[in-house]
Design an enzyme around this catalytic site. Sequence first.
Site, short mmCIF file in Angstrom:
data_model
loop_
_atom_site.label_atom_id
_atom_site.label_comp_id
_atom_site.label_asym_id
_atom_site.label_seq_id
_atom_site.Cartn_x
_atom_site.Cartn_y
_atom_site.Cartn_z
N TYR A 155 0.84 -1.20 0.00
CA TYR A 155 0.00 0.00 0.00
C TYR A 155 0.88 1.24 0.00
CZ TYR A 155 -3.81 3.09 1.66
OH TYR A 155 -4.75 4.08 1.79
N GLY A 156 0.67 2.10 -1.01
CA GLY A 156 1.43 3.36 -1.08
C GLY A 156 0.57 4.51 -0.59
N GLY A 157 -0.08 5.21 -1.53
CA GLY A 157 -0.93 6.33 -1.16
C GLY A 157 -2.41 5.96 -1.15
N GLY A 158 -2.73 4.74 -1.54
CA GLY A 158 -4.13 4.34 -1.55
C GLY A 158 -4.97 5.08 -2.57
N GLY A 165 2.17 -5.05 -7.06
CA GLY A 165 2.16 -5.76 -5.78
C GLY A 165 2.10 -7.26 -5.89
N ARG A 166 2.14 -7.78 -7.12
CA ARG A 166 2.02 -9.22 -7.32
C ARG A 166 3.33 -9.96 -7.15
NH1 ARG A 166 -1.85 -12.03 -9.76
NH2 ARG A 166 -0.60 -13.58 -8.69
N GLY A 189 6.22 -8.52 -5.27
CA GLY A 189 6.96 -8.14 -4.08
C GLY A 189 6.60 -6.73 -3.66
N ILE A 208 7.95 -2.97 -3.24
CA ILE A 208 8.98 -2.00 -3.62
C ILE A 208 9.25 -1.13 -2.40
CG2 ILE A 208 9.52 -0.08 -5.15
CD1 ILE A 208 7.37 -1.37 -7.10
N TYR A 237 -8.25 10.54 -23.18
CA TYR A 237 -8.74 10.60 -21.79
C TYR A 237 -10.14 11.18 -21.79
CZ TYR A 237 -8.16 11.26 -16.71
OH TYR A 237 -8.26 11.20 -15.34
#
EC number: 2.5.1.26
Lengths: 533, 533
Positions: free
Chosen positions: A120-123, A252-253, A255, A257, A451
């Site tokens: 989990y980084g900044g969510g 995240g699959r 490892g 970071i 976009y």
Amino acid sequence: MERRWNGWGMLNGEYQHSPSPQAVTMAEERLGAAEALTVAELDEVLAKLPASRLESHPLLSFDSEIRVRHSRGQSLPDLFALRSGELGAVPDAVAFPETEEQIQDILTLAQSCNAIVIPYGGGTSVVGHINPPKSDKPVITLSLAKFKELYHLDRESQIATLGAGLAGPELEKLLNAEGYTLGHFPQSWELSTVGGWVASRSSGQQSLRYGRIEKMFAGGTMVTPKGTLDIPTFPGTSAGTDLREVVLGSEGRMGVISKVKMHVTPLAEVENFYGVFFPSWEQGKALSKTLAQQMLPLSMMRLSNAEETASHLKLGGDPKAIAYLEKYLGWRGVAEGKVMFTFGTTGDKKSCRFALKQVKRLSREFGGVYIGKLIGKAWEHSRFRSPYLRDGFMDLGYAIDTMETAVDWSKTDEAMEAIESSIRTAAESFGEKVHVFTHLSHFYPQGSSVYTTYMYRAGSDYDEAYQRWLALKQAGAKAIVSVAGTISHQHGVGEDHKEYLPAEKGELGIATIQSLCEHFDPEKIMNPGKLVD
Amino acid sequence: MERRWNGWGMLNGEYQHSPSPQAVTMAEERLGAAEALTVAELDEVLAKLPASRLESHPLLSFDSEIRVRHSRGQSLPDLFALRSGELGAVPDAVAFPETEEQIQDILTLAQSCNAIVIPYGGGTSVVGHINPPKSDKPVITLSLAKFKELYHLDRESQIATLGAGLAGPELEKLLNAEGYTLGHFPQSWELSTVGGWVASRSSGQQSLRYGRIEKMFAGGTMVTPKGTLDIPTFPGTSAGTDLREVVLGSEGRMGVISKVKMHVTPLAEVENFYGVFFPSWEQGKALSKTLAQQMLPLSMMRLSNAEETASHLKLGGDPKAIAYLEKYLGWRGVAEGKVMFTFGTTGDKKSCRFALKQVKRLSREFGGVYIGKLIGKAWEHSRFRSPYLRDGFMDLGYAIDTMETAVDWSKTDEAMEAIESSIRTAAESFGEKVHVFTHLSHFYPQGSSVYTTYMYRAGSDYDEAYQRWLALKQAGAKAIVSVAGTISHQHGVGEDHKEYLPAEKGELGIATIQSLCEHFDPEKIMNPGKLVD
């Protein structure tokens, strides 16, 4: 400043949630009147939180509010979940390791108690990257919030070693104090982290100068169930597989970071943003393609289609000033159907002056009317504001989401039309209107991102809001697949894009990604269900 | 024109093998007189060729000369093997498939008869990529020589779909006719192929403008024992693992690259190469670093150290003109210890004029003397000549090889000194002199390549020549590892660099590459023994 628990950003921050009166009028005219949906209180949500399935451990926090605050990202369905208080699965515990040894300990712990681990980084994921799955296995969310240092700065080689948990403003503050910038400014910049950018192959608003995160990522450390991968920095190498590319987009699959070595750049002498209006989309597109292919040293470009241009002029700033601008443009022959082109120059004075001169000359050739810094300043001022505005519209009963892809130049128009029309058709199918507009904002000699923003009435309850979202999202995603675009230019895959990934990777390609996941994580504890099965 | 069977290039091509009289004098003065070694005749070699271990098959050629011509690359040990006639292992058959189905058939055939397959492009590897191993298993060398088409050109997106077997001049001819260039010009350009460039992560002399092959490679097809990997083109994507990066640097271990989609660029309006001399290495390095970090739009740079500068001035062109140049430089205060800086501008007139002006201004600031196009023209004229010259010197008994790496700016001097001195020390250990010089020729904001050339007396026979080479190569490679450089910036790993790879990839990194090989090639038929075990 405290972070909002059930929406975007900081409470009492610099940006307001509330849309302007003109913006509300526009929504009502386009979509009809809407009614606000009830918002759950944090206390209610905490009261009904299920007990953790994990046993006490010094590295795990079981605090209810911490668990709730790490339960969902920032996609529109996440927003519905948070506002309704129906969170679905939540982490059984949250860990805040301070060292790589502690990360390894948590992975070992997870293996021993048959738990899964979600880095989990900044969510801020908008595709479900960090949402716990409904699973028999307990979930440990592993936050990088304690990895917040600038560990080293090699000024000569312009490489900074940074903690993966540093959010945009935090790392820019550290680097700016040394005279450097990373230059990565995605819209999520205020909250998202450098580790998350690497894990999801992010791209920032000034990628034209600084590159996508892939270009900035020079090396670093990923702690995996199979041990630690340490990637040294080389300016260029032909020594087989580039392991950075294994870490990039691993979601995240594979490892966790923990530290990243990033290319940084001395703070620019000057930076300015400018605007040009074109009578038509075709002319604006021809100019932006020419600039991208001539590799002129610009730092950002953005081309809004006619609908986005009209909406922005309606939403933006002082109505009197806008009226005056439109009168001037009309007098110059730029009226109905006009499109807005914004661009930035960043760097040393000489290079910026040279680039500006070339853009002005080419804009004239393509029939554009250069209007100086007015619109550019407005863009700069509100560049991180959109997600706040989404919350403000949601307060009024209007939901906003985006679809994004990237395609080669030969397919940009086709992609834009397919995405916009499929979303409109899908809205018709449930008897609602939808307000849709598009811009191109990341430019390459080969093509650009596409976009699309869409806005609809949320409906009578959160379930209806979600069902409407699902219909629109599926329609847009299928349109992207139908024009052979990538399912994401800058948001990643996570849960929401997973079913569309085989269309671009092929069966063997998907199997290749799976084999990498299995190599690093044979026990399947790392963020299962995201990216690939 | 026929290709030379036991050395570099085309017989009767534009470049001469013979070194100039001044060059020979320099070699004699530096290293002592040398004696030529006997060169085997093709007929002799063909006469002693072992019988093929494979049975007849419509897709296989057993022609002796074809087998010999596909037996070795172009490393210095390869040259010794070819000239001595002691080839070692040779392919049992050579296949020239015309379709991807035929490639798949050959892979299936290899599996069924327990053979191994070596994909073959131009046969120009200098690290043993395409050399058959001594093995109980028969060897099929799979040549891409029939994949020579420009299949498609998307002008709007600037993407060309090319056969992997196209060599540099062939593909430039096809693209130039349409008004485009790939812009990839490694020294091996005349013979090496686009598929080989991708498989070995090649970098060309104008990488500053066009990028390394990684940047050009937009997608393509790799036929593997597990099926075909088709990678579509996107200008940018965050959709998980970038499969292009799996193909890049795979060195024939994962499959056969059959078609590639490459970024191409419209032919430039103008291109020029210029020279600047600096009184010292430090000044020249400061200028090149500044140019690289300011991201000025140049197309090539090269900084020769004092020894290389002196050697090139001795080897190059008209001695009278060089004497005049040195007199002028001396008068401007640039004498003993001077270094030569070459750079190129490529693109539209305005950008080139702007870039030239900036380089001239900055060169002055760093104490350089700009000498216009004189040296630049000489570089352009002889940019592909060095490998011819190596054959010419070999004819006289002098062996030439190179060591190359890339390191961050904080380590370039240390790397250069470590490589040069370790090679000198190794030569002393066998009582010989060695002539060593270095240049930086690929520049990044982060650092540069370090490219060292060394020349020694081959000795009394090919075995001695090889033993001397081995001692020098090992010393240089260990020096690279000692300064934490990459074992190759542009030549790849193959056989010769394999033992040094774990130093930069780590144990888990090597295992990751191995797991990718096993994923695509569980039966281990693809080019075993190269890159990783």
